[in-house]
Design an enzyme around this catalytic site. Structure first.
Site, PDB file in Angstrom:
ATOM      1  N   SER A 100       0.810  -1.216   0.000  1.00  0.00           N
ATOM      2  CA  SER A 100       0.000   0.000   0.000  1.00  0.00           C
ATOM      3  C   SER A 100       0.849   1.276   0.000  1.00  0.00           C
ATOM      4  O   SER A 100       0.445   2.269  -0.622  1.00  0.00           O
ATOM      5  CB  SER A 100      -0.968  -0.010   1.179  1.00  0.00           C
ATOM      6  OG  SER A 100      -0.313  -0.295   2.399  1.00  0.00           O
ATOM      7  N   GLY A 144       1.170   1.886  15.084  1.00  0.00           N
ATOM      8  CA  GLY A 144       0.368   2.635  14.126  1.00  0.00           C
ATOM      9  C   GLY A 144      -0.904   3.220  14.702  1.00  0.00           C
ATOM     10  O   GLY A 144      -1.353   4.289  14.283  1.00  0.00           O
ATOM     11  N   ASP A 164      -4.414  -1.616   8.427  1.00  0.00           N
ATOM     12  CA  ASP A 164      -4.225  -2.942   7.830  1.00  0.00           C
ATOM     13  C   ASP A 164      -3.411  -3.828   8.767  1.00  0.00           C
ATOM     14  O   ASP A 164      -2.300  -4.240   8.438  1.00  0.00           O
ATOM     15  CB  ASP A 164      -3.524  -2.772   6.475  1.00  0.00           C
ATOM     16  CG  ASP A 164      -3.187  -4.087   5.816  1.00  0.00           C
ATOM     17  OD1 ASP A 164      -3.860  -5.094   6.128  1.00  0.00           O
ATOM     18  OD2 ASP A 164      -2.249  -4.124   5.002  1.00  0.00           O
TER      19      ASP A 164
END
Length: 280
Positions: A100, A144, A164
Site C-alpha cells: 500500500s 500505528g 491494515d
C-alpha cells in the site's frame, strides 16, 4: 515482536481487493486541487519480490494478481489496477508486487504528504529505501494506532487512513474499533479504510456490529471470498470497511466484485459483498 511478514502473502486475493479499493479512493481524492494526507498504520516493506523464498513458499499471488495477469477480459477498473501494479516491474517482467505505501507513492501528488508506520525492524530497511528520496514521506517506527491519533487532524483537513493490521493479536479486532472511534472524533471528514481477514466469521460479525453501534456515520463494506466460510480452510475471504467513501465507490465495487469472485474463487465458491453498513 510479532512474527507476521506480509512477504509470504503479497499479491494474494486479499491484496487485490485491498489495493483496488485503496486506488479508487485515492483516485477520487486527487480529483480536487487541494492537498491531502495519507496515513498508513501498518506499512510493511512497501514492495515485495514474488521470487523471494517467502513468496514462493505458498505462491499465494498465483491465485491473486497472477490470475489477473493472465486474464484477457478484465473490467476497466481492474485493468487500471493491474496497470498500476505493473509500473513496479522493470521492462516486462512480473517479479514484484507493491504494498500500500508504494501504491500511495505513485498516486499521490507533489503537494500531498505520507506518514508510514511500521514496527517490524526487518521491514524498516526496504521501506526506508523505497522512500529515501521522497520528501513527501515520513516513516515512523511506531505503533500505528498511537501514531495515527497523534497526527489527527492533519493540517490538510483531507485524507485517507489505511488500517491494515495482521490480527495476530486477537484483541486487535477490538482495538481497531477503539482507534477508529477516537480518530473519527478528531477527523470526522477523513476517509478511513479498514482491512480484515475472514478466518472466523463470528469475529467479523462482531466487528461489524461494533462499528454500526459506534456512532460513526457513512460506512460501507466490501468483501471478496474465494471459499465459503470454513474454519478448517484458513482465510476464506477478506474485506474492506470504508468510512466516508467516495460517492462512486459502492457502484464501482458492485461492478467489479462479481468478476473477481468468479475469477479468483476456488471450485466455484467465489463470493462477494458490497453494502452500506451505516447511512450518511
Amino acid at each position: 515482536m510479532l512474527s507476521y511478514r506480509h512477504s509470504y502473502h503479497a499479491g494474494n486475493f486479499a491484496d487485490v481487493l485491498k489495493h483496488l479499493v485503496q486506488q479508487r479512493i485515492i483516485a477520487h481524492l486527487t480529483q480536487k486541487d487541494k492537498p491531502l494526507c495519507y496515513i498508513d498504520t501498518h506499512a510493511g516493506a512497501g514492495a515485495y519480490s514474488l521470487n523471494s523464498p517467502e513468496a514462493q513458499k505458498k505462491s499465494e499471488f498465483e491465485n491473486g494478481i497472477g490470475k489477473l495477469w493472465h486474464a484477457d477480459d478484465l473490467p476497466e477498473l481492474v485493468k487500471n489496477y493491474v496497470k498500476l501494479v505493473n509500473q513496479l516491474h522493470p521492462e516486462k517482467t512480473r517479479q514484484y508486487y507493491p504494498g500500500s505505501p508504494w501504491i500511495a507513492k505513485m498516486l499521490l501528488r507533489r503537494e500531498d504528504r505520507l506518514f508510514l508506520h511500521e514496527l517490524h525492524p526487518s521491514e524498516q530497511a526496504p521501506l526506508q529505501s523505497l522512500f529515501q528520496k521522497d520528501r513527501r514521506a515520513k516513516i515512523r517506527q511506531q505503533n500505528g494506532h498511537q501514531g495515527l491519533i497523534e497526527l489527527l487532524p492533519p493540517k490538510e483537513r483531507r485524507g485517507l487512513v489505511l488500517i491494515d493490521p495482521s490480527y495476530e493479536v486477537k484483541d486487535e479486532y477490538k482495538s481497531v474499533v477503539t482507534t477508529l472511534k477516537e480518530a473519527y472524533k478528531r477527523f470526522a471528514t477523513g476517509s478511513y479504510a479498514l482491512w480484515y481477514p475472514v478466518v472466523d466469521r463470528y469475529r467479523i460479525d462482531n466487528l461489524e456490529k461494533q462499528l454500526c453501534n459506534s456512532g460513526i456515520r457513512n460506512i460501507q463494506l466490501f468483501e471478496l471470498g474465494i471459499r465459503h466460510d470454513n474454519e478448517d480452510f484458513g482465510m476464506t475471504a477478506s474485506g474492506m470497511i470504508v468510512i466516508n467513501p467516495p460517492w462512486t465507490l459502492l457502484k464501482e465495487m458492485q461492478t467489479v466484485l462479481p468478476y473477481l469472485a468468479d475469477t479468483l474463487g476456488e471450485e466455484g465458491e467465489g463470493n462477494w459483498r458490497a453494502e452500506v453498513l451505516v447511512e450518511e
